[in-house]
Design an enzyme around this catalytic site. Structure first.
Site, mmCIF file in Angstrom:
data_model
loop_
_atom_site.group_PDB
_atom_site.id
_atom_site.type_symbol
_atom_site.label_atom_id
_atom_site.label_comp_id
_atom_site.label_asym_id
_atom_site.label_seq_id
_atom_site.Cartn_x
_atom_site.Cartn_y
_atom_site.Cartn_z
ATOM 1 N N GLY A 32 52.529 -41.488 93.382
ATOM 2 C CA GLY A 32 53.883 -41.956 93.084
ATOM 3 C C GLY A 32 54.675 -41.019 92.202
ATOM 4 O O GLY A 32 54.440 -39.824 92.173
ATOM 5 N N SER A 33 55.599 -41.618 91.470
ATOM 6 C CA SER A 33 56.634 -40.881 90.745
ATOM 7 C C SER A 33 56.077 -40.028 89.613
ATOM 8 O O SER A 33 54.979 -40.258 89.100
ATOM 9 C CB SER A 33 57.610 -41.902 90.184
ATOM 10 O OG SER A 33 58.080 -41.527 88.924
#
Lengths: 423, 137
Positions: free
Chosen positions: B64-65
């Site tokens: 993810g981020s």
């Protein structure tokens, strides 16, 4: 880690406590990675924005960022950055803070924060796409960037070298000009691992987003090599491709031989090694990507249109103008387009902003709904031309999402109904 | 009770022991955990609703981020971080996250820890020695 003389000097505190703390954090980080040396960086993009809760909890911006960005137990005063550095997109648009549910107090803190960054010498570009507003790294340049869509763009398209960094490592690199020599800084790690052979025409913005979303889904965080006969794409299409691939899978590097910076042929992209796997992309895979992106939407009564993820370019604003000029969007629809402030200023000067806002739309700067975690008050169903935003926003806010072309989104804004389809 | 020892590479030094929480999936920071409570909020995750606080977190890796480290950093500040981390895939996200979470962490083990260790096993993580001691429940 083996430290060079200038690195030892910083670690010993000769350049002050903030630089010392930054170097300490970077050494711990380098050891955690298993890196042996640091590399000098000349281009850092980070995130240093405090919210009201943090300001109250820690007391001052120096205190917030000592903890958040240096992982330091003591509060240090932040000096000027050592190498060119910029701020990525933030959590708010100070011009429209009421629309996104923030208070005057939030806005004042934000403006104070921006002045603080300005004094440090951090370029307050406040965009997820710094390469749209002048920060265009050159091939081989060692960068330290956060923001997955920007990382994949400068690695893949431009051939600059960065890993996907975090808040602490980015700020520490700003103060020291150093980052562990690891991952995508090392040439052999940049070679392809999966081959994706495309037997579809990939022409439009939406085509490139769908291909990117599929590529990320199948290669996860590895390096895809996209083989297309006579590939043609502009900057914004590659921006959409990369953002989509980074969302569905975590792709940070890719090659499209004939188009991107580091490989003119498939063989070159794999460095004469064999691909781990060869995959095909055709009608079926394109439809799979489209259906996955539209799996969250149920209700076709749309009340929010979101464009500008990653931030829109001037070219995209001009295309939008030609779609919407003289039209008026349906009452009750929020139509928000996200851009860097620099481009909002040019759009104003060009008359684009007036054309766009005369429809009832709002041009917003500095932020996006996913990062700021906001949607228009009462909104329940969104339409967007961004694979990334369609992927993330339902998870973050609970809104339903439709993904399609910019034309589909404009039509939805005129009628209030989603009628997009895969063409 | 059966005891198993795994050897690996130190990511972060120090020693801690506690109950394991195991997943063969990767975990998101931003949008994956609630840094106020330590609860996994990613609804598509097999650990959805489980709490990482005070556990030895055994997992495949991070996804993810780039906000990953910031979320685990915040979890530490709120006292809801895991006690230790044992994982398979080293990335910048997970290495930085482990550093700022300031808990013993080990990777590159001689056997896949997500298959050897089960949720509820008692696990001792000696970061400096690169050693994971598992006592089966």
């Amino acid at each position: 880690m083996r430290l060079k003389d200038d690195e030892k000097t910083m670690l010993d505190g000769a350049e002050g406590p903030a630089v010392q703390k930054a170097m300490e954090m970077l050494v711990r980080y380098g050891e955690a990675l298993g890196a042996e040396t640091f590399v000098d960086t000349t281009n850092v993009g980070g995130y240093m924005i405090a919210d009201m809760a943090a300001k109250r909890r820690f007391g001052s911006l120096d205190a917030v960022f000592s903890e958040w960005c240096l992982d330091s137990d003591t509060v240090v005063e932040f000096p000027k950055v050592k190498v060119p550095s910029c701020q990525f997109e933030t959590s708010m648009d100070p011009d429209h803070y009421l629309l996104i549910g923030r208070t005057q107090e939030d806005r004042d803190l934000y403006l104070e924060n921006i002045r603080y960054l300005g004094k440090m010498g951090i370029q307050v570009l406040c965009t997820c796409a710094p390469y749209l507003v002048g920060n265009v790294p050159v091939k081989g340049e060692h960068c330290v960037w956060m923001e997955s869509s920007a990382v994949v763009y400068i690695n893949g398209v431009l051939g600059a070298r960065t890993n996907c960094e975090g808040r602490e490592s980015a700020t520490c690199a700003m103060l020291t000009g150093k980052i562990p020599y690891w991952g995508y800084h090392v040439p052999e790690n940049r070679l392809g691992s999966y081959l994706i052979e495309v037997d579809e025409d990939v022409k439009t913005m939406m085509d490139w987003g769908l291909l990117g979303y599929y590529a990320g889904k199948v290669v996860q965080n590895k390096v895809p090599v996209i083989s297309i006969k006579n590939p043609k794409a502009n900057r914004d299409m590659l921006k959409h491709f990369g953002a989509a691939a980074a969302s569905s899978g975590g792709v940070e590097m890719f090659h499209i031989p004939g188009l991107t910076a580091e490989a003119n042929s498939t063989e070159e992209a794999f460095g004469n090694r064999l691909p781990r796997e060869a995959l095909q992309y055709g009608i079926k895979e394109r439809k799979y990507a489209y259906d996955m992106l539209n799996s969250i939407g149920q209700n076709t009564n749309v009340d929010f249109i979101m464009l500008g993820c990653p931030h829109y370019s001037m070219d995209q604003l001009w295309s939008l103008c030609s779609l919407v000029q003289g039209k008026r969007f349906k009452d009750g629809i929020a139509f928000w387009i996200f851009v860097p402030q620099a481009l909002k200023d040019v759009a104003e000067r060009n008359g684009f902003r007036k054309i766009i806002e005369d429809t009832g739309a709002v041009l917003m700067r500095d932020t996006c709904p996913a990062l700021g975690r906001f949607i228009p008050k009462g909104a329940t169903v969104m339409a967007t031309d961004s694979a990334k935003q369609a992927h993330y926003l339902p998870n973050l806010t609970g809104i339903e999402a439709w993904f399609g072309s910019t034309e589909d989104c404009v039509n939805a804004a005129l009628t209030g109904r989603w009628e997009g389809s895969l063409r | 009770m059966r005891r198993i020892v795994l050897k690996g590479r130190k990511v972060v030094g120090g020693c801690a022991e506690g109950e394991a929480l195991v997943t063969q999936e990767t975990i998101s920071g931003w949008g994956g955990i609630d840094p106020m409570t330590g609860v996994v909020v990613d609804l598509r995750h097999e650990l959805a609703g489980k709490c990482i606080a005070g556990k030895v977190l055994v997992y495949r890796g991070a996804k993810g981020s780039s906000g990953w480290s910031a979320f685990f950093h915040e979890a530490r500040l709120n006292g809801v971080a895991p006690l230790a981390m044992v994982f398979n895939e080293t990335t910048t996200k997970i290495a930085l996250g482990a550093v700022v979470t300031r808990v013993p962490a080990i990777t590159d083990l001689d056997q896949d820890p997500t298959r050897i260790i089960e949720t509820g096993d008692w696990v001792k993580v000696d970061g400096d020695a690169g050693m994971v001691e598992v006592t089966k429940k």
